[in-house]
Design a protein around this motif. Sequence first.
Motif: not given
Length: 423
Positions: A344-349, A380-382
Amino acid sequence: MTTLGCALFATRWLQAPLYFGLVAAQGVYVYKFFNELWHLIHHVISGHADETHVMLAVLKLVDVVMIANLLIMVIVGGYETFVSRIGLQGHRDQPEWLSHVNSNVLKVKLATAIVGISSVHLLQMFVDVHHTPRHDLLWGTVIHMAFIASAAILAYMSGPMAAHEAKARAAKDAVKDALKDTGPTAVIPAQRDGGADGGGGVGGAAAVELSSGAEERIEAAGFPARKVLEMFDEGHLRAPEPQVITRLGKVDFVTRKANVVLLGGPGTGKTHLAVALGVRACQAGHRVLFATAAEWGTRLAEAKAAGRLRKELTRLDAYPVLVVDEVGYVPFEADVAHLLFQLVSHRYERGSLIVTGNRPLGRWDEVFGDSATASATVDRLAHHAEVVTLDADSYRTRRLDLDSTQVMGAGGTGSGTGPATAA
């Protein structure tokens, strides 16, 4: 388009004066036609024209008309094909041939027109055969046959091109039809990762091979089954409003690199919506990869054990959309929870996530086993996400209740007033 490209493309207007020059030539042939017509009428009225003379004069008029037809095809068709569209679509006087004109069709039509003109010239020679040298007849026939041969060869060569264009148009129409109505009958094999380009055919006779690659992307996504938004029963939902589902169906969240979080109890349609949105994203040209939360955990754990976790996360950047299904049904082990946080952190933005879960975001610490990891993941997800809570009775339970009601109704159709007797 670059500045150089714009400049090169603008040079097409240098051809415009050429076509206006042909318009002037068209005017010359109009003058020639009426001049020949006047001479014919004059000779007929004065009685100086016999049958042969009249036939030759008429053939000259036909010759002029055919050359004028050739000119108009070159002027209008060539200008539209090579310079700029004239915009006659829908005009009541639009020529039949102009609706499908292109350079290939134009060449064939010009060749046939030249053969027609040559035929008229040859006919003039044979009509006036007594005054035509044998040498002229011989070479006129040879030249005419050469025109016929060249036109036949050109028509034969244009066949594969026309077939290719027809196939491309049919594929484009199939894409439009499939985007309008994607049937649920084609089941996608559970292929979890089709590689960088995807591939393979979709099983089932109802599957359509789309030239856009949508079907290849759908297959490579690894959806458990084909689901579409049109088949989603919005009537059983108490929340959200149908407009929310319609808005998500536009999949513009992908271009914004935003997320979609679908929350709700079992049987409320979370996976259906997640797969349907993934299919829409594939049809919109985006690559998608589907897996359950447990499968994502296993995949990332194997990558970490092989020392390539960072490469694996980077490789997943090639997929604008990742679907993480069934978060919350089984608590994660500490290592898996941390790996999902890294995903999730890597996919953030960087890319979009479609996540389904059966618990509110405030209770994800029960799934991750650690409030700090759960809080960081949810944060980060929301942040850039559409969080949708599906409030409805379980679809499976409702079907079970409906089947039971139908069985009871069938058992109580007897004429007696007492309770039905079980068989």
